[in-house]
Design a protein around this motif. Structure first.
Motif, PDB file in Angstrom:
ATOM      1  N   ALA A   1      -3.820   1.358  -4.179  1.00 47.25           N
ATOM      2  CA  ALA A   1      -3.872   2.644  -3.493  1.00 47.25           C
ATOM      3  C   ALA A   1      -3.376   3.806  -4.345  1.00 47.25           C
ATOM      4  N   ALA A   2      -2.917   3.517  -5.567  1.00 42.34           N
ATOM      5  CA  ALA A   2      -2.368   4.568  -6.425  1.00 42.34           C
ATOM      6  C   ALA A   2      -3.481   5.462  -6.962  1.00 42.34           C
ATOM      7  N   SER A   3      -3.172   6.739  -7.122  1.00 38.25           N
ATOM      8  CA  SER A   3      -4.173   7.681  -7.635  1.00 38.25           C
ATOM      9  C   SER A   3      -4.500   7.405  -9.096  1.00 38.25           C
TER      10      SER A   3
ATOM     11  N   ASN B   1       2.884   5.739  -7.174  1.00 40.91           N
ATOM     12  CA  ASN B   1       1.760   5.820  -8.113  1.00 40.91           C
ATOM     13  C   ASN B   1       1.810   4.668  -9.132  1.00 40.91           C
TER      14      ASN B   1
ATOM     15  N   HIS C   1       0.832  -1.205   0.000  1.00 42.31           N
ATOM     16  CA  HIS C   1       0.000   0.000   0.000  1.00 42.31           C
ATOM     17  C   HIS C   1       0.865   1.254   0.000  1.00 42.31           C
ATOM     18  N   ASP C   2       1.909   1.273   0.812  1.00 45.29           N
ATOM     19  CA  ASP C   2       2.805   2.442   0.890  1.00 45.29           C
ATOM     20  C   ASP C   2       3.488   2.692  -0.452  1.00 45.29           C
TER      21      ASP C   2
ATOM     22  N   GLU D   1       2.627   1.605  -3.516  1.00 41.34           N
ATOM     23  CA  GLU D   1       1.677   1.983  -4.564  1.00 41.34           C
ATOM     24  C   GLU D   1       1.261   3.443  -4.434  1.00 41.34           C
ATOM     25  N   LYS D   2       1.046   3.880  -3.208  1.00 39.84           N
ATOM     26  CA  LYS D   2       0.629   5.268  -2.982  1.00 39.84           C
ATOM     27  C   LYS D   2       1.764   6.239  -3.280  1.00 39.84           C
ATOM     28  N   THR D   3       2.977   5.890  -2.876  1.00 43.30           N
ATOM     29  CA  THR D   3       4.118   6.804  -3.046  1.00 43.30           C
ATOM     30  C   THR D   3       4.584   6.874  -4.491  1.00 43.30           C
TER      31      THR D   3
ATOM     32  N   CYS E   1       0.724   0.116  -9.567  1.00 41.79           N
ATOM     33  CA  CYS E   1      -0.160  -0.944  -9.079  1.00 41.79           C
ATOM     34  C   CYS E   1       0.456  -2.315  -9.327  1.00 41.79           C
TER      35      CYS E   1
END
Length: 205
Positions: free
Chosen positions: A141-143, A127, A120-121, A123-125, A129
Motif C-alpha cells: 500500500a506504500a506510495s 511508506n 496495510h496501515d 505500509e501506507k503510513t 513494504c
C-alpha cells in the motif's frame, strides 16, 4: 480540616477518579477519531482501545460513586479491581522497559503477521513494504511501491528506529499510572475505615 481526615480523603479519591474518567474518555475519543479519519482501519485495534477506555471508565465510576456515598461494598470492589489492574499494568510496563532489540523484533514480526489490515496501515503510513523482505509481486500500500519498488525500504528497519523509544515511553507512562493506582487503593482503604463525622456518634458508617 487537616489532610488525612474524612473530607480530605474523600476529595482526593474523587479527584483521582475524575482524572481516570477523563483519561478513559480521551482513549475512547482518540480511537473513534482515528477510525473516523481513516488513520486506523483495523477494527480490532480500535475495539481494544475503546474496550480499555470503557473498562477504565467503569472502574472510575464505581470508585467515584463509592467515594461520594461512602459505600463500603463499592469501595471494597474498587480496591480489589484497582489492585489487579496495578499488578497487570506494572508487569506489562516492566516488560516494555526490559525488552532487548531481538525480543522487540520478534514481537513486532508476530504482530505484523497476525493482521493484514495492520500491515496495510503501517505500509501506507511509513511508506515501506514488507516486514523484512518483499518482491515486485507483493501487494503493498506504500506510495513508493507504485513509483519504484526498488526505492522502498522494508518496514522492519523503519519500525525498529522508533520501537525502542515507543516502548520506553509506554513503559514510563504505564509505571506512572500504576503508582497512581496504588494511591487509589490506599485512599480507598483509608476512606473505608474513617467514620463519617456527619453520621450518628455511635455509628461507623
Amino acid at each position: 480540616m487537616v489532610c488525612g481526615g474524612f473530607t480530605c480523603t474523600k476529595n482526593s479519591l474523587c479527584a483521582l477518579n475524575i482524572v481516570y474518567v477523563l483519561v478513559s474518555l480521551l482513549l475512547i475519543g482518540v480511537a473513534a477519531w482515528g477510525k473516523w479519519f481513516g488513520l486506523v482501519s483495523s477494527i480490532r485495534v480500535v475495539a481494544v482501545v475503546i474496550g480499555v477506555g470503557t473498562f477504565l471508565f467503569l472502574v472510575a465510576f464505581v470508585g467515584l460513586c463509592g467515594a461520594l456515598k461512602h459505600h463500603q461494598v463499592l469501595l471494597f470492589f474498587y480496591m480489589i479491581i484497582l489492585f489487579l489492574v496495578f499488578v497487570l499494568q506494572f508487569s506489562v510496563s516492566c516488560a516494555c522497559l526490559a525488552l532487548n532489540k531481538d525480543q522487540q523484533n520478534h514481537l513486532l514480526e508476530v504482530g505484523w503477521n497476525k493482521s493484514e489490515v495492520t500491515q496495510h496501515d503501517i505500509e501506507k503510513t511509513l511508506n515501506c513494504c514488507g516486514f523484512s523482505s518483499f518482491s515486485n509481486s507483493t501487494v503493498c500500500a506504500a506510495s513508493c511501491f507504485n513509483e519504484s519498488a526498488s526505492s522502498c525500504k522494508t518496514c522492519s528497519n523503519t519500525i525498529q528506529q522508533y520501537a525502542g523509544e515507543v516502548l520506553r515511553f509506554v513503559g514510563g507512562i504505564g509505571l506512572f499510572f500504576s503508582f497512581t493506582e496504588v494511591l487509589g487503593v490506599w485512599l480507598a482503604y483509608r476512606y473505608r475505615n474513617i467514620k463519617d463525622p456527619r453520621s450518628n456518634p455511635g455509628a461507623f458508617l
